[in-house]
Design a protein around this motif. Structure first.
Motif, short mmCIF file in Angstrom:
data_model
loop_
_atom_site.label_atom_id
_atom_site.label_comp_id
_atom_site.label_asym_id
_atom_site.label_seq_id
_atom_site.Cartn_x
_atom_site.Cartn_y
_atom_site.Cartn_z
N ARG A 35 0.83 -1.21 0.00
CA ARG A 35 0.00 0.00 0.00
C ARG A 35 0.87 1.26 0.00
N ASN A 121 -5.50 -2.55 1.81
CA ASN A 121 -4.58 -3.45 2.53
C ASN A 121 -4.66 -4.87 1.98
N ASP A 159 -14.30 -8.64 13.90
CA ASP A 159 -13.16 -8.08 14.62
C ASP A 159 -13.37 -6.57 14.74
N ARG A 162 -10.97 -3.49 13.78
CA ARG A 162 -10.88 -2.97 12.41
C ARG A 162 -11.51 -1.58 12.30
N ARG A 165 -8.91 0.76 13.27
CA ARG A 165 -7.89 0.76 12.22
C ARG A 165 -8.35 1.62 11.03
N ARG A 168 -7.96 5.23 11.86
CA ARG A 168 -6.57 5.72 11.88
C ARG A 168 -5.96 5.75 10.48
P1 ATP Z 1 1.16 -0.19 9.30
O1 ATP Z 1 1.75 0.69 8.29
O2 ATP Z 1 0.59 0.57 10.45
O3 ATP Z 1 2.01 -1.35 9.73
P2 ATP Z 1 -0.36 -2.27 8.05
O4 ATP Z 1 -1.48 -2.20 7.04
O5 ATP Z 1 0.91 -2.90 7.61
O6 ATP Z 1 -0.12 -0.79 8.56
P3 ATP Z 1 -0.37 -4.23 10.11
O7 ATP Z 1 -1.04 -4.22 11.42
O8 ATP Z 1 1.10 -4.28 10.03
O9 ATP Z 1 -0.92 -2.97 9.31
O10 ATP Z 1 -1.02 -5.46 9.32
C1 ATP Z 1 -0.51 -5.95 8.09
C2 ATP Z 1 -1.66 -6.38 7.19
O11 ATP Z 1 -2.43 -7.41 7.84
C3 ATP Z 1 -2.67 -5.29 6.88
O12 ATP Z 1 -2.27 -4.52 5.77
C4 ATP Z 1 -3.92 -6.08 6.61
O13 ATP Z 1 -3.90 -6.64 5.30
C5 ATP Z 1 -3.81 -7.24 7.59
N1 ATP Z 1 -4.47 -6.95 8.88
C6 ATP Z 1 -3.92 -6.44 10.00
N2 ATP Z 1 -4.79 -6.35 11.01
C7 ATP Z 1 -5.95 -6.83 10.52
C8 ATP Z 1 -7.25 -7.03 11.07
N3 ATP Z 1 -7.52 -6.70 12.33
N4 ATP Z 1 -8.18 -7.58 10.27
C9 ATP Z 1 -7.92 -7.93 8.99
N5 ATP Z 1 -6.73 -7.78 8.43
C10 ATP Z 1 -5.75 -7.24 9.16
#
Ligand code: ATP
Ligand code: MG
Length: 403
Positions: A35, A121, A159, A162, A165, A168
């Motif tokens: 992303r 994501n 969940d 989310r 999330r 934010r």
């Molecule tokens: P950051 O830049 O804050 O790390 P991120 O999108 O990488 O953002 P992470 O928590 O590292 O967030 O999670 C990695 C990936 O896992 C996300 O991009 C998403 O695809 C998936 N993910 C994380 N948490 C959830 C959730 N609660 N439910 C569904 N998918 C999730």
């Protein structure tokens, strides 16, 4: 779509994907790094998803660490780098709104992408730069939209974290939350009470530190998510006031909390209890309480020597920076000058010690000594007493007579 130029960290990590593919499995880059790269932002950790099961990954690579093997994640140490490699998985039957009851490893990328939270994501990137976009995440990235993958109601019901999330990401990426997604957050906001405070705190802080704070904060208020956050129940007006502060990025977490305390009009005596509700560390609570005191003082008047001394230069400058949000001029250099103009900046610089005083004053050590040193310190800081041994001792003798 195909990315012509992969950032350096993906090129490096391609060797890991090659290795997995050589053993007959699939592997892709996924998650935040894909992303962020598409947004032209610097990405951090490269995450890899694969059809290989954790045990298979452990056979392929010599150096691995079981960081979250139950969830399918193995940390692979490869040359001087490390990568989290997670097996494609689905999560089924969420009973408590926060943890999947069972994680099932699957061999299909599509199944794995389906369980991800938002379309932006749920993109996967092949090592040759091809983007796999099963949920129109690219369009949402382009248009700046946060949209749940699939039915948002189901997804937030599964969940509840989310929802936080999503809010934010809106703030961090300066994106808008799509209408149905927004409606589902409003419908399920109270499920946030099922989520551990620590996890909510992480998202809330990221929201308030985001590039466009207002874009996260307004929907946070509108969807009533705040009603299920620690200490924010019914604090609508205060939060709206917070959202109306100049929308410049806040530099660091301590400022976030100090500013929130101010908007909520929480007195210093109650700030600790409030911050405890959010499960902040004692260290952080200590700093925030000082900053919030300093901010209150500084908004009323210029710096007082005793406050400069008590807070120390680092915190003084943070308070000064916060003035911006309250329409006052930020005078960093002036604050620094005032600070360096203090007769002493540390108690240790007093030209007498406790032992010196005991040698001069014919009294047993006791509480009086602490009170005396406090007074000496204050008198020196305020410039009513010079920091010289003879003067300090003379002052001390007067003090003892009066006690
Ligand atoms: P950051 O830049 O804050 O790390 P991120 O999108 O990488 O953002 P992470 O928590 O590292 O967030 O999670 C990695 C990936 O896992 C996300 O991009 C998403 O695809 C998936 N993910 C994380 N948490 C959830 C959730 N609660 N439910 C569904 N998918 C999730
Ligand atoms: Mg991440």
């Amino acid at each position: 779509m195909r990315l012509e130029h992969l950032p350096e960290e993906f090129i490096k990590a391609s060797a890991v994907i090659d290795e997995i593919e050589r053993h007959g499995f699939e592997a892709y880059f996924v998650g935040g790094s894909v992303r962020d790269t598409l947004l032209g932002k610097k990405s951090h950790d490269v995450d890899i998803a694969t059809s290989a099961y954790p045990e298979e990954i452990k056979q392929i690579f010599k150096r691995t660490v079981d960081v979250g093997i139950d969830h399918g994640t193995v940390l692979v140490l490869y040359e001087e780098d490390q990568y989290e490699i997670t097996t494609f998985r689905t999560e089924s039957t969420y009973q408590d709104y926060r943890r999947p009851d069972t994680v099932t490893f699957v061999r299909s990328l599509e199944e794995d992408l389906k369980r991800r939270d938002f379309t932006i994501n749920a993109l996967a990137l092949e090592k040759n730069g091809t983007i796999i976009d099963l949920f129109d995440g690219l369009a949402d990235l382009k248009n700046g939209v946060i949209r749940a993958v699939g039915d948002p109601k189901e997804r937030f019901h599964e969940d509840a974290l989310r929802m936080m999330r999503g809010l934010r990401f809106a703030s961090q990426l300066d994106f808008d939350i799509e209408k149905e997604t927004m409606g589902a957050i409003y419908q399920f906001h109270s499920l946030l009470s099922k989520i551990s405070v620590e996890r909510i705190t992480i998202e809330f802080v990221k929201l308030l530190l985001g590039e466009n704070r207002q874009k996260g904060l307004l929907p946070f208020i509108e969807t009533e998510c705040y009603q299920s956050c620690p200490g924010l129940k019914e604090k609508t007006m205060a939060l709206l006031r917070f959202s109306e502060l100049p929308n410049k990025m806040i530099e660091e977490e301590r400022m976030v909390w100090a500013m929130l305390l101010r908007e909520l009009a929480i007195p210093i005596t109650e700030s600790r209890d409030f911050l405890k509700l959010w499960k902040l560390s004692n260290h952080l609570i200590h700093d925030v309480t000082e900053l919030s005191y300093g901010l209150g003082q500084r908004l009323e008047a210029d710096w007082q020597p005793k406050d400069l001394f008590r807070m120390g230069l680092e915190k003084v400058l943070i308070v000064e920076k916060m003035l911006f949000f309250y329409g006052q001029e930020v005078k960093l250099e002036e604050a620094e000058k005032l600070f360096s103009g203090l007769p002493i900046t540390d108690r240790k610089q007093l030209k007498v010690t406790g032992n010196d005083l005991l040698a001069e004053i014919d009294q047993k050590p006791g509480k009086w000594l602490g009170r005396l040193i406090d007074q000496l310190e204050e008198a020196v800081i305020n410039g009513v007493l010079v920091n010289e041994k003879q003067a300090l001792i003379a002052y001390a003798k007067e003090f003892v007579k009066k006690e």
